[in-house]
Design a protein around this motif. Sequence first.
Motif, PDB file in Angstrom:
ATOM      1  N   ILE A 197       0.873  -1.181   0.000  1.00  0.00           N
ATOM      2  CA  ILE A 197       0.000   0.000   0.000  1.00  0.00           C
ATOM      3  C   ILE A 197       0.905   1.225   0.000  1.00  0.00           C
ATOM      4  O   ILE A 197       1.815   1.325   0.819  1.00  0.00           O
ATOM      5  N   SER A 246       1.106   5.557  -0.179  1.00  0.00           N
ATOM      6  CA  SER A 246       0.439   6.859  -0.205  1.00  0.00           C
ATOM      7  C   SER A 246       1.322   7.851  -0.940  1.00  0.00           C
ATOM      8  O   SER A 246       1.040   8.215  -2.066  1.00  0.00           O
ATOM      9  N   GLY A 263       4.866   7.290  -0.850  1.00  0.00           N
ATOM     10  CA  GLY A 263       6.083   6.560  -1.189  1.00  0.00           C
ATOM     11  C   GLY A 263       7.332   6.949  -0.423  1.00  0.00           C
ATOM     12  O   GLY A 263       8.434   6.735  -0.906  1.00  0.00           O
ATOM     13  N   HIS A 264       7.184   7.464   0.818  1.00  0.00           N
ATOM     14  CA  HIS A 264       8.379   7.808   1.589  1.00  0.00           C
ATOM     15  C   HIS A 264       8.646   6.818   2.712  1.00  0.00           C
ATOM     16  O   HIS A 264       9.387   7.123   3.652  1.00  0.00           O
ATOM     17  N   GLY A 265       8.032   5.672   2.618  1.00  0.00           N
ATOM     18  CA  GLY A 265       8.222   4.684   3.670  1.00  0.00           C
ATOM     19  C   GLY A 265       9.688   4.320   3.847  1.00  0.00           C
ATOM     20  O   GLY A 265      10.395   4.083   2.873  1.00  0.00           O
ATOM     21  N   SER A 274       6.484   0.127   0.451  1.00  0.00           N
ATOM     22  CA  SER A 274       5.385   0.481  -0.440  1.00  0.00           C
ATOM     23  C   SER A 274       5.742   0.217  -1.895  1.00  0.00           C
ATOM     24  O   SER A 274       5.126   0.750  -2.801  1.00  0.00           O
ATOM     25  N   GLY A 302       5.964  16.033  10.176  1.00  0.00           N
ATOM     26  CA  GLY A 302       7.328  15.536  10.264  1.00  0.00           C
ATOM     27  C   GLY A 302       8.241  16.659   9.860  1.00  0.00           C
ATOM     28  O   GLY A 302       7.853  17.824   9.881  1.00  0.00           O
ATOM     29  N   ASP A 303       9.440  16.310   9.436  1.00  0.00           N
ATOM     30  CA  ASP A 303      10.366  17.378   9.051  1.00  0.00           C
ATOM     31  C   ASP A 303      10.505  17.501   7.545  1.00  0.00           C
ATOM     32  O   ASP A 303      11.168  18.408   7.067  1.00  0.00           O
ATOM     33  N   GLY A 319       4.115  11.480   2.887  1.00  0.00           N
ATOM     34  CA  GLY A 319       2.677  11.434   2.669  1.00  0.00           C
ATOM     35  C   GLY A 319       1.884  11.319   3.954  1.00  0.00           C
ATOM     36  O   GLY A 319       2.375  10.841   4.984  1.00  0.00           O
ATOM     37  N   GLY A 370       1.132   7.177   5.180  1.00  0.00           N
ATOM     38  CA  GLY A 370       2.116   6.389   5.923  1.00  0.00           C
ATOM     39  C   GLY A 370       2.382   6.982   7.287  1.00  0.00           C
ATOM     40  O   GLY A 370       2.419   6.264   8.304  1.00  0.00           O
ATOM     41  N   ILE A 399       6.335  12.287  14.107  1.00  0.00           N
ATOM     42  CA  ILE A 399       7.198  13.033  15.038  1.00  0.00           C
ATOM     43  C   ILE A 399       7.728  14.238  14.287  1.00  0.00           C
ATOM     44  O   ILE A 399       8.534  14.092  13.367  1.00  0.00           O
ATOM     45  N   VAL A 415      -6.368   3.259   4.899  1.00  0.00           N
ATOM     46  CA  VAL A 415      -7.078   4.462   5.325  1.00  0.00           C
ATOM     47  C   VAL A 415      -7.229   5.367   4.100  1.00  0.00           C
ATOM     48  O   VAL A 415      -6.242   5.733   3.457  1.00  0.00           O
ATOM     49  N   ARG A 446      15.639  13.281  17.828  1.00  0.00           N
ATOM     50  CA  ARG A 446      14.544  14.265  17.805  1.00  0.00           C
ATOM     51  C   ARG A 446      13.957  14.367  19.194  1.00  0.00           C
ATOM     52  O   ARG A 446      13.836  13.353  19.884  1.00  0.00           O
ATOM     53  N   TYR A 482      10.339   3.518  17.231  1.00  0.00           N
ATOM     54  CA  TYR A 482       9.310   4.112  16.362  1.00  0.00           C
ATOM     55  C   TYR A 482       9.384   3.405  15.016  1.00  0.00           C
ATOM     56  O   TYR A 482      10.407   3.482  14.325  1.00  0.00           O
ATOM     57  N   ASN A 515       4.248  -4.749   6.132  1.00  0.00           N
ATOM     58  CA  ASN A 515       4.892  -3.716   6.926  1.00  0.00           C
ATOM     59  C   ASN A 515       4.814  -4.108   8.408  1.00  0.00           C
ATOM     60  O   ASN A 515       3.827  -3.872   9.055  1.00  0.00           O
TER      61      ASN A 515
HETATM   62  C1  LIG Z   1      12.921  11.948   3.990  1.00  0.00           C
HETATM   63  C2  LIG Z   1      12.022  11.399   5.039  1.00  0.00           C
HETATM   64  C3  LIG Z   1      11.734  12.161   6.152  1.00  0.00           C
HETATM   65  C4  LIG Z   1      10.905  11.666   7.144  1.00  0.00           C
HETATM   66  N1  LIG Z   1      10.631  12.441   8.226  1.00  0.00           N
HETATM   67  C5  LIG Z   1       9.768  12.000   9.168  1.00  0.00           C
HETATM   68  C6  LIG Z   1       9.439  12.800  10.285  1.00  0.00           C
HETATM   69  O1  LIG Z   1       9.910  13.902  10.403  1.00  0.00           O
HETATM   70  N2  LIG Z   1       8.596  12.304  11.208  1.00  0.00           N
HETATM   71  C7  LIG Z   1       8.037  11.068  11.086  1.00  0.00           C
HETATM   72  O2  LIG Z   1       7.248  10.679  11.953  1.00  0.00           O
HETATM   73  N3  LIG Z   1       8.335  10.279  10.050  1.00  0.00           N
HETATM   74  C8  LIG Z   1       9.197  10.717   9.092  1.00  0.00           C
HETATM   75  N4  LIG Z   1       9.522   9.894   8.047  1.00  0.00           N
HETATM   76  C9  LIG Z   1       9.000   8.548   8.027  1.00  0.00           C
HETATM   77  C10 LIG Z   1       7.607   8.572   7.438  1.00  0.00           C
HETATM   78  O3  LIG Z   1       6.683   9.017   8.366  1.00  0.00           O
HETATM   79  C11 LIG Z   1       7.192   7.187   7.039  1.00  0.00           C
HETATM   80  O4  LIG Z   1       8.148   6.646   6.203  1.00  0.00           O
HETATM   81  C12 LIG Z   1       5.824   7.182   6.383  1.00  0.00           C
HETATM   82  O5  LIG Z   1       5.391   5.864   6.329  1.00  0.00           O
HETATM   83  C13 LIG Z   1       5.846   7.770   5.011  1.00  0.00           C
HETATM   84  O6  LIG Z   1       4.554   7.943   4.537  1.00  0.00           O
HETATM   85  P1  LIG Z   1       4.252   7.854   2.971  1.00  0.00           P
HETATM   86  O7  LIG Z   1       2.786   7.857   2.809  1.00  0.00           O
HETATM   87  O8  LIG Z   1       5.053   8.878   2.256  1.00  0.00           O
HETATM   88  O9  LIG Z   1       4.906   6.457   2.676  1.00  0.00           O
HETATM   89  P2  LIG Z   1       4.496   5.142   1.850  1.00  0.00           P
HETATM   90  O10 LIG Z   1       5.808   4.601   1.426  1.00  0.00           O
HETATM   91  O11 LIG Z   1       3.506   5.499   0.812  1.00  0.00           O
HETATM   92  O12 LIG Z   1       3.856   4.241   2.904  1.00  0.00           O
HETATM   93  C14 LIG Z   1       4.644   3.627   3.902  1.00  0.00           C
HETATM   94  C15 LIG Z   1       3.871   2.491   4.519  1.00  0.00           C
HETATM   95  O13 LIG Z   1       2.782   3.006   5.231  1.00  0.00           O
HETATM   96  C16 LIG Z   1       1.649   2.166   5.070  1.00  0.00           C
HETATM   97  N5  LIG Z   1       0.591   2.970   4.482  1.00  0.00           N
HETATM   98  C17 LIG Z   1       0.749   3.929   3.533  1.00  0.00           C
HETATM   99  N6  LIG Z   1      -0.428   4.488   3.245  1.00  0.00           N
HETATM  100  C18 LIG Z   1      -1.354   3.878   4.020  1.00  0.00           C
HETATM  101  C19 LIG Z   1      -2.749   4.033   4.161  1.00  0.00           C
HETATM  102  N7  LIG Z   1      -3.417   4.946   3.471  1.00  0.00           N
HETATM  103  N8  LIG Z   1      -3.396   3.229   5.031  1.00  0.00           N
HETATM  104  C20 LIG Z   1      -2.728   2.317   5.752  1.00  0.00           C
HETATM  105  N9  LIG Z   1      -1.395   2.136   5.656  1.00  0.00           N
HETATM  106  C21 LIG Z   1      -0.717   2.910   4.798  1.00  0.00           C
HETATM  107  C22 LIG Z   1       2.074   1.023   4.209  1.00  0.00           C
HETATM  108  O14 LIG Z   1       2.416  -0.068   5.019  1.00  0.00           O
HETATM  109  C23 LIG Z   1       3.288   1.538   3.508  1.00  0.00           C
HETATM  110  O15 LIG Z   1       4.209   0.529   3.181  1.00  0.00           O
HETATM  111  C24 LIG Z   1      10.361  10.363   7.040  1.00  0.00           C
HETATM  112  C25 LIG Z   1      10.648   9.598   5.922  1.00  0.00           C
HETATM  113  C26 LIG Z   1      11.473  10.101   4.925  1.00  0.00           C
HETATM  114  C27 LIG Z   1      11.788   9.260   3.743  1.00  0.00           C
END
Ligand SMILES: Cc1cc2nc3c(=O)[nH]c(=O)nc-3n(C[C@H](O)[C@H](O)[C@H](O)COP(=O)(O)OP(=O)(O)OC[C@H]3O[C@@H](n4cnc5c(N)ncnc54)[C@H](O)[C@@H]3O)c2cc1C
Length: 754
Positions: free
Chosen positions: A379, A381, A383-385, A390, A441-442, A447, A450, A457, A508, A655, A705, A745
Amino acid sequence: MPDYGLPLQFGAFITPTNSPPQAAVARAQLVEQLGYDLVTFQDHPYQPTFHDTWTLMTWVAASTERIHIAPNVLNLPLRPPAVVARAAASLDLLSDGRFDLGLGAGGFWDAIESMGGRRLTPGQGVDALSEAIDIIRGIWNAGERGGLRMPGEYYSVAGAKRGPAPAHDIPIWIGALKPRMLRLTGEKADGWLPSLAYLAPGEFAAGNRAIDDAATTVGRDPREIRRLVNIGGSFGRPGGFLNGPPSQWIDELLPYVIEDGVGTFILASDDSSTLQQFAEDVMPGLREAVDSARAASGVTAIVPRRTSAIALRRDGIDYDNIPTSLATTAVEPGDLGFHRVKSTYMRGGSPGLVLRPTTTAQVVDALAFARLQPVPLAIRSAGHGISGRSTNDGGIVIDLGAMNAIEVIDQISRRVRLEPGARWMDVAAALEPHGWALSSGDYGGVGVGGLATAGGIGWLAREHGLTIDHLRAATIVLADGSVVRASEEENPDLFWAIRGAGANFGIVVSFEFEVDEVGTVGWAQLAFDANDTAGFLERWGATVESAPRDVTSFVILAPPRGGQLIATVMAMVDSADPDTIIQRLQPFAEIAPLLDQSVQLATYAQVMANAQGGDHNGQGDPMMRSGLLDHITPEFAESAARFITRGETFFFQIRSVGGAVSDVASDATAYGHRSANFSVAAVGSHPQSFEAGWASLYEHYSGLYLSFETDQHPDRLQDAFPPQTLERLRALKARFDPDNVFRDNFNIRESEAH
Ligand SMILES: Cc1cc2nc3c(=O)[nH]c(=O)nc-3n(C[C@H](O)[C@H](O)[C@H](O)COP(=O)(O)OP(=O)(O)OC[C@H]3O[C@@H](n4cnc5c(N)ncnc54)[C@H](O)[C@@H]3O)c2cc1C
């Protein structure tokens, strides 16, 4: 010869005259208004009474909105193919996918030579065109790594950079007449574009046979090659082929579709009334006649997928039965846009299918389809997992990136609704005009989906808590396809679980948050000499803990360089008052020699606007470890200093959490380690030394975390969740996802077995 069943299209062939300069552009606009699908221009760059065709096509693209544009056909000998490729991709991107490429081998050799082109025999021209097609497609293949090398006899490229990828899969049509050109068309092209005037009766059918044989010989489906034809005529009194009333045109053109498989008729005319009459009286009538003929013979209109693309499909995915609601936006390995969706920000991937729903109903369809395929399911959202995977290898990705709405639902209670694909920088920008912010986040590219299912945080953590602490309700697609709402009142167990372990429970599709009033803030970046690394860490930790809650600070350390270890401290002070900001930062400035500093008044949205758009092209797998820490003790600081100075980690970040994060009871959400004042994350590149160094810190942590952890060992679940929380999560997992659909995950169910 069969009807290939391609949807019928109509184009116009306009003289690119430069007298008056706007004439051809005005005709192209007329043709668009009249409902044609395509406008084309001949290309004779040696002809002073004509515009340069590329320049004209660009102007036309900018002056029209819907119609496709193509050269008919491009004079290749005067245009280097690598440049043609890039020009075509640019025009396609600028026109939002409206450029198609007609190519010719040449002709008019005296004129070509007079302009500095190379004279070729007809046979050489075919070989040159074949080389050119390979180069053009190679440049467009932006997903392929490494420069393009093609040492040809007529055209060579030696490490040419690839890209950009065009906006759509630009078809290459060849203006072919002779056997070798027809063979090349069958082997490599997407369309055959002759002029009917140059074909004797029966030659169209013979040409089709030659193309089909060549296509079949190289394993292609002949239907991949669209048959286009330039036609001309008049609507006067009957006087031969295509000279007569519209009904005569329809009667005479119909057999070309039904018997010769023509899919596109291109009318050569600069006369507006002829263009208009064709559009009004021939196009609809011919469409109707073709529909009835096809209905009678059982031919259905299809858009065939390239054989080369089908060859790249992965096992275990029923590509022929992708739900209709998702079929047109789905991306698979042979698709032009695949390189844009296969990987994530941190990870390289090669999924077999990426489904891109735009509505909750489509998410339900995607999930139902995915459940039937025996392949991994991810899944995504934004793509910053880091922890979250993801993307995958050979599996399905449900990509929610297009579901990215941000809306205010209640001004008084500061309620906003966010869709999972929204990025935090866009959320921050949308909330700013209201004087609001939501601690996220920072990094602005992350997205909502995730982050808001794991914790969150961010820069306002000590004052306003985690992102999940602001969640008031969510809409979730569960494993069985049901769509439920979760809040303190509705499905409270689920609401509890998705605030920290959301990835295990469903998709979600909508989040409702209560956001905070946040105006101008102080934003500081301070660089310190941290050669006394342990002392520095201890002092920074103590300063954070004694700071008022309106201060949240992060610190990043990396191994020493040139004998100096520099620590970067960032801090957000939630105040617009410069004196308060300086007062809050002063204790930080005193913890070590200050090397550099920058303090500004900014909005939260300005701080978050730190990400670019663009495609993700992560490679490999990151190696990151996370720990939650109550205090930075001298023992922890010593171990951390050794870990950093030995170079076992190249990125070490702490942090501040605590404050409002700790106000929430540890059993109130699935994110349970609320006593921690700090979240530690380290990134490494050499597994052995990294793991050994990290192990020396492990005893100090009270938890971890999940969003900053990549170790998939089941013990990490015990670290992430307090025992009672994990027990409750396992019971809920069995209830809401008994078949363990959401397993990619930190799988709660799977870990039970270990
Ligand atoms: C450069 C960078 C900076 C970051 N900084 C912070 C920060 O400051 N604070 C912090 O808390 N985190 C931080 N993160 C971590 C970030 O919160 C997680 O990696 C988060 O999962 C990314 O969300 P995404 O939707 O972009 O990722 P995705 O890669 O799209 O999703 C990550 C995972 O979340 C789950 N997921 C995604 N969408 C859904 C959905 N809609 N419903 C249920 N599950 C879902 C899936 O298991 C998926 O594999 C950072 C990550 C990066 C790469």
